[in-house]
Write an enzyme that holds these catalytic residues in place. Structure first.
Site, PDB file in Angstrom:
ATOM      1  N   GLU A 113     -38.625  -5.532  -6.775  1.00 42.18           N
ATOM      2  CA  GLU A 113     -37.270  -5.301  -6.293  1.00 42.18           C
ATOM      3  C   GLU A 113     -37.247  -4.455  -5.031  1.00 42.18           C
ATOM      4  O   GLU A 113     -36.486  -4.721  -4.091  1.00 42.18           O
ATOM      5  CB  GLU A 113     -36.434  -4.631  -7.390  1.00 42.18           C
ATOM      6  CG  GLU A 113     -34.983  -4.398  -7.014  1.00 42.18           C
ATOM      7  CD  GLU A 113     -34.189  -3.742  -8.123  1.00 42.18           C
ATOM      8  OE1 GLU A 113     -32.981  -3.484  -7.899  1.00 42.18           O
ATOM      9  OE2 GLU A 113     -34.755  -3.480  -9.203  1.00 42.18           O
ATOM     10  N   GLU A 121     -25.972  -6.595  -6.777  1.00 42.31           N
ATOM     11  CA  GLU A 121     -27.146  -7.048  -7.543  1.00 42.31           C
ATOM     12  C   GLU A 121     -27.423  -8.495  -7.141  1.00 42.31           C
ATOM     13  O   GLU A 121     -26.769  -9.431  -7.585  1.00 42.31           O
ATOM     14  CB  GLU A 121     -26.867  -6.950  -9.044  1.00 42.31           C
ATOM     15  CG  GLU A 121     -26.722  -5.521  -9.570  1.00 42.31           C
ATOM     16  CD  GLU A 121     -28.073  -4.834  -9.806  1.00 42.31           C
ATOM     17  OE1 GLU A 121     -29.120  -5.402  -9.410  1.00 42.31           O
ATOM     18  OE2 GLU A 121     -28.083  -3.747 -10.392  1.00 42.31           O
ATOM     19  N   HIS A 141     -34.425   1.725  -4.919  1.00 38.83           N
ATOM     20  CA  HIS A 141     -35.803   1.994  -5.352  1.00 38.83           C
ATOM     21  C   HIS A 141     -36.691   2.337  -4.154  1.00 38.83           C
ATOM     22  O   HIS A 141     -36.214   2.825  -3.149  1.00 38.83           O
ATOM     23  CB  HIS A 141     -36.329   0.823  -6.177  1.00 38.83           C
ATOM     24  CG  HIS A 141     -35.415   0.461  -7.297  1.00 38.83           C
ATOM     25  ND1 HIS A 141     -35.326   1.189  -8.461  1.00 38.83           N
ATOM     26  CD2 HIS A 141     -34.487  -0.550  -7.405  1.00 38.83           C
ATOM     27  CE1 HIS A 141     -34.411   0.651  -9.254  1.00 38.83           C
ATOM     28  NE2 HIS A 141     -33.870  -0.403  -8.627  1.00 38.83           N
TER      29      HIS A 141
END
Length: 244
Positions: free
Chosen positions: A24, A142, A10
């Protein structure tokens, strides 16, 4: 020289998952910068390249294109999860991953879990762009859930971020067989004193014994020989005789 490509998920206009007061994109950037610093400081013969080192937006195709063009030996894409549940850690490889990608995932996953100690959601495969379009062994991690309060609280702790960084560093180093840099021993800095100036703690005494003729007042900071001690004792005896 091994080349490691670290992709901070991101960035910029794309914050990724947002919940519990954190984004995030911020976590992934912090972890990525930490991995680069620690890998290069700790191990020989390794260069870490980053998709982004600041809060900027990059298309997925640009990320993998740059990693491929750089000829990176491995690529790890850093993310945090969302979707609720009990939280935890999981990793992904491509659905038709190479044996090297599978090995990288196994090594990374084990190392990160050993440092993180949270719920292990397993090693998974998925048709994700970052692991599909990368020409080198590639894994996407993750790292805990932004929208699970317990995980989010942990992601706000520096010790947890350090654990995530350390896990990635250890996994990458193990997979590539990196050699640790020799530990540099800090040598104590020895200051050279001026032998012509007495130490602060001895100033008064030095003046007293000089005034009484036991020493001539020169070079108070040098070692004394037995011959010089003999001279001082002789002067002391004469001083006592005079006083007696």
């Amino acid at each position: 020289m091994f080349k490691v490509w670290i992709d901070a998920g991101h960035g910029g206009k794309d914050p990724g998952a947002v919940a519990n007061g954190i984004q995030e994109k911020d976590i992934t950037l912090k972890v990525s910068l930490g991995i680069k610093e620690r890998l290069e400081e700790t191990y020989e013969n390794v260069q870490v390249l980053l998709s982004r080192s600041t809060d900027v937006f990059l298309e997925l195709r640009d990320r993998t294109a740059k990693a491929n063009a750089a000829g990176a030996d491995v690529m790890v894409s850093i993310h945090c999860n969302a979707g609720g549940g009990k939280g935890g850690f999981e990793s992904f490889r491509y659905t038709s991953a190479s044996q090297n990608s599978i090995k990288l995932q196994e090594t990374l996953h084990k190392a990160i879990m050993s440092k993180l100690g949270r719920i292990d959601r397993g090693q998974k495969s998925k048709n994700l762009h970052m692991v599909r379009e990368s020409k080198m062994p590639a894994v996407l991690t993750e790292n805990l859930f932004i929208d699970v309060a317990a995980d989010a609280d942990r992601l706000k702790q520096a010790t947890v971020i350090d654990a995530i960084i350390d896990g990635h560093v250890q996994g990458i180093a193990t997979y590539l067989g990196l050699k640790s840099k020799p530990v540099k021993e800090d040598k104590p800095v020895t200051q050279q004193r001026d032998i012509n100036i007495p130490s602060k703690w001895a100033e008064e005494t030095w003046k007293e014994v000089t005034d009484k003729g036991f020493f001539d007042g020169s070079r108070p900071g040098v070692p004394i020989t037995r011959e010089e001690v003999g001279i001082v004792v002789s002067r002391l005896l004469k001083y006592i005789d005079l006083k007696g």
